[in-house]
Motif scaffolding. Structure first.
Motif, PDB file in Angstrom:
ATOM      1  N   MET A   1       0.844  -1.204   0.000  1.00  0.00           N
ATOM      2  CA  MET A   1       0.000   0.000   0.000  1.00  0.00           C
ATOM      3  C   MET A   1       0.870   1.241   0.000  1.00  0.00           C
ATOM      4  N   LEU A   2       0.455   2.233  -0.784  1.00  0.00           N
ATOM      5  CA  LEU A   2       1.130   3.518  -0.806  1.00  0.00           C
ATOM      6  C   LEU A   2       0.349   4.515   0.050  1.00  0.00           C
ATOM      7  N   ASP A  31       7.775  -5.640   6.352  1.00  0.00           N
ATOM      8  CA  ASP A  31       8.568  -6.034   5.176  1.00  0.00           C
ATOM      9  C   ASP A  31       8.135  -5.326   3.900  1.00  0.00           C
ATOM     10  N   GLY A  32       7.869  -4.027   4.018  1.00  0.00           N
ATOM     11  CA  GLY A  32       7.569  -3.229   2.842  1.00  0.00           C
ATOM     12  C   GLY A  32       6.132  -3.247   2.384  1.00  0.00           C
ATOM     13  N   ALA A  33       5.227  -3.777   3.213  1.00  0.00           N
ATOM     14  CA  ALA A  33       3.823  -3.824   2.822  1.00  0.00           C
ATOM     15  C   ALA A  33       3.197  -2.437   2.750  1.00  0.00           C
ATOM     16  N   GLU A 185      -2.887  -0.576  12.714  1.00  0.00           N
ATOM     17  CA  GLU A 185      -3.694  -1.694  13.201  1.00  0.00           C
ATOM     18  C   GLU A 185      -4.770  -2.062  12.180  1.00  0.00           C
ATOM     19  N   ARG A 186      -5.392  -1.060  11.570  1.00  0.00           N
ATOM     20  CA  ARG A 186      -6.420  -1.311  10.557  1.00  0.00           C
ATOM     21  C   ARG A 186      -5.856  -2.010   9.331  1.00  0.00           C
ATOM     22  N   GLU A 187      -4.714  -1.516   8.850  1.00  0.00           N
ATOM     23  CA  GLU A 187      -4.200  -1.967   7.555  1.00  0.00           C
ATOM     24  C   GLU A 187      -3.236  -3.146   7.646  1.00  0.00           C
ATOM     25  N   LEU A 188      -2.456  -3.204   8.719  1.00  0.00           N
ATOM     26  CA  LEU A 188      -1.409  -4.235   8.823  1.00  0.00           C
ATOM     27  C   LEU A 188      -1.584  -5.172   9.999  1.00  0.00           C
ATOM     28  N   GLY A 189      -2.546  -4.891  10.861  1.00  0.00           N
ATOM     29  CA  GLY A 189      -2.839  -5.789  11.974  1.00  0.00           C
ATOM     30  C   GLY A 189      -2.286  -5.306  13.299  1.00  0.00           C
TER      31      GLY A 189
END
Length: 213
Positions: A1-2, A31-33, A185-189
């Protein structure tokens, strides 16, 4: 995601730097997500903040078609003491000047994409409201600007962070840390968010408000 963080002349530096560092750290931990970029409506340029002589470099244009997350800061300055006191360096005056640039149609394109999350810190929500983009929607800003937010058509909510799905707003300047962690937390946990929270030695505070199901 950008993730693109928007700069405009007179922006508040902490509104930008706090979420930038949090989101960047989350991207590294994942890791670059997630990658983070400073942008402006005009594209690459040095953008003066509202605390001279500090400026930050926008490395590209705001691009609603590419970004999955857009963060809009507020302006540095103060709220007027009363009607007719919108001094040149007040927050409403700085935001009004931003509305006279190419920024509003780009923000409208961002808000118009439901799969894109638009987030704000402090007066960023007021800028969206002044542009007529969040009429009737729940939002928060700095406590001194809640009346102005209501006058501009949004629905003020007393909370640290207000999560209305594709619109996430945060209160005063330091809430940019809490906003960034909430977005992680919303986007990556939660594991990534907790890891970054510990890295920054910052405990999230206040309430995250969401509409009733």
């Amino acid at each position: 995601m950008l993730a693109q963080i928007v700069l405009f002349d007179g922006f508040d530096p902490l509104d930008v730097v706090a979420p930038y560092e949090v989101l960047h750290a989350g991207g590294v931990a994942a890791d670059g997500a997630l990658t983070v970029q400073l942008v402006s409506a005009e594209g690459p340029r040095d953008v003066p903040s509202g605390i001279p002589p500090l400026s930050l470099r926008a490395t590209g244009p705001l691009d609603p078609a590419r970004a999955g997350l857009v963060v809009l800061p507020g302006a540095a300055g103060r709220m007027p003491d009363g009607p007719g006191q919108a001094e040149e360096d007040s927050v409403p005056a700085v935001l009004a000047r931003a509305l006279g640039t190419g920024l509003p149609p780009l923000l409208a394109a961002c808000v118009g994409r439901p799969e894109l999350c638009v987030a704000t810190v402090c007066g960023g929500s007021l800028l969206l409201a002044m542009a007529g983009l969040i009429g009737g929607r729940p939002a928060v800003t700095h406590h001194d600007g809640m009346g102005a937010l209501a006058d501009a058509g949004a629905r003020p909510v007393e909370a640290r962070v207000v999560d209305d799905g594709d619109l996430v707003t945060a209160g005063g300047v330091t809430s940019g840390l809490d906003l960034g962690l909430h977005l992680l937390e919303r986007e990556l946990g939660p594991a990534i968010a907790l890891r970054v929270e510990r890295l920054f030695a910052h405990e999230r505070r206040g309430v995250v408000w969401r509409p009733a199901a």
